[in-house]
Design a protein around this motif. Structure first.
Motif, short mmCIF file in Angstrom:
data_model
loop_
_atom_site.label_atom_id
_atom_site.label_comp_id
_atom_site.label_asym_id
_atom_site.label_seq_id
_atom_site.Cartn_x
_atom_site.Cartn_y
_atom_site.Cartn_z
N LYS A 131 -21.25 67.98 56.72
CA LYS A 131 -20.73 68.38 57.83
C LYS A 131 -20.96 67.03 58.82
O LYS A 131 -21.38 66.27 58.53
CB LYS A 131 -21.77 69.20 58.50
CG LYS A 131 -21.87 70.63 57.81
CD LYS A 131 -23.17 71.65 58.44
CE LYS A 131 -23.03 72.99 57.50
NZ LYS A 131 -22.30 73.75 58.06
N GLY B 188 -23.85 70.45 53.14
CA GLY B 188 -22.58 70.59 53.76
C GLY B 188 -21.89 71.88 53.35
O GLY B 188 -22.48 72.89 52.98
N ASP B 189 -20.47 72.18 53.40
CA ASP B 189 -19.67 73.21 53.14
C ASP B 189 -19.32 73.21 51.95
O ASP B 189 -18.76 72.17 51.07
CB ASP B 189 -18.50 73.45 53.96
CG ASP B 189 -18.66 73.55 55.37
OD1 ASP B 189 -19.82 74.17 55.66
OD2 ASP B 189 -18.04 73.22 56.44
N ILE C 269 -18.65 69.52 47.94
CA ILE C 269 -19.51 69.69 49.11
C ILE C 269 -18.76 68.73 50.25
O ILE C 269 -18.90 67.54 50.33
CB ILE C 269 -20.87 69.62 49.22
CG1 ILE C 269 -21.49 70.36 47.80
CG2 ILE C 269 -21.63 69.78 50.39
CD1 ILE C 269 -22.99 70.32 47.70
#
Length: 131
Positions: free
Chosen positions: A130, A23-24, A127
């Motif tokens: 998404k 993820g981010d 994290i």
């Protein structure tokens, strides 16, 4: 997020040996136990940790992240005896902010931190999955 724990290893207590996630990324700087005005309100180790945990949560919130997204914490402490001295109080402060999320962690004793009154500095990596 998947906790990585090799078969046959003793359980990790209060941390994970490893974490897998995607993820981010959200990465904090080394945060210390002062308030938003950069004033230390206590010289107590657990008190500074409590404030540092709150500071981590505040920074994560800016990215719409929370404690459940933390995958790694790196602690720098000036006195490991203070870190080990009050496990119940420290654990209670940790759970107040992070709940039952126990990411991969490292704790390192250092001779000093840049802020003279700081007893602990913590870096966090989170994290956000998404959607």
């Amino acid at each position: 997020m998947k906790i990585l724990h090799p078969e046959g290893w003793k359980p990790a207590k209060g941390y994970a040996n490893g974490v897998q996630s995607s993820g981010d990324f959200v990465v904090t700087g080394g945060l210390v136990g002062w308030n938003g005005d950069q004033i230390f309100e206590t010289d107590d180790f657990v008190g500074q940790c409590d404030q540092t945990f709150a500071n981590i949560i505040a920074v994560l919130k800016e990215a719409d992240a929370g404690p459940e997204h933390i995958v790694r914490l790196t602690w720098y402490v000036t006195d490991k005896k203070e870190y080990l001295a009050n496990p119940r109080e420290l654990g209670a402060a940790y759970r107040r902010h992070f709940g039952r999320n126990f990411p991969a962690m490292a704790v390192v004793q250092v001779t000093a931190l840049v802020e003279d009154r700081a007893k602990v500095e913590i870096e966090a990596t989170a994290i956000i999955p998404k959607a």
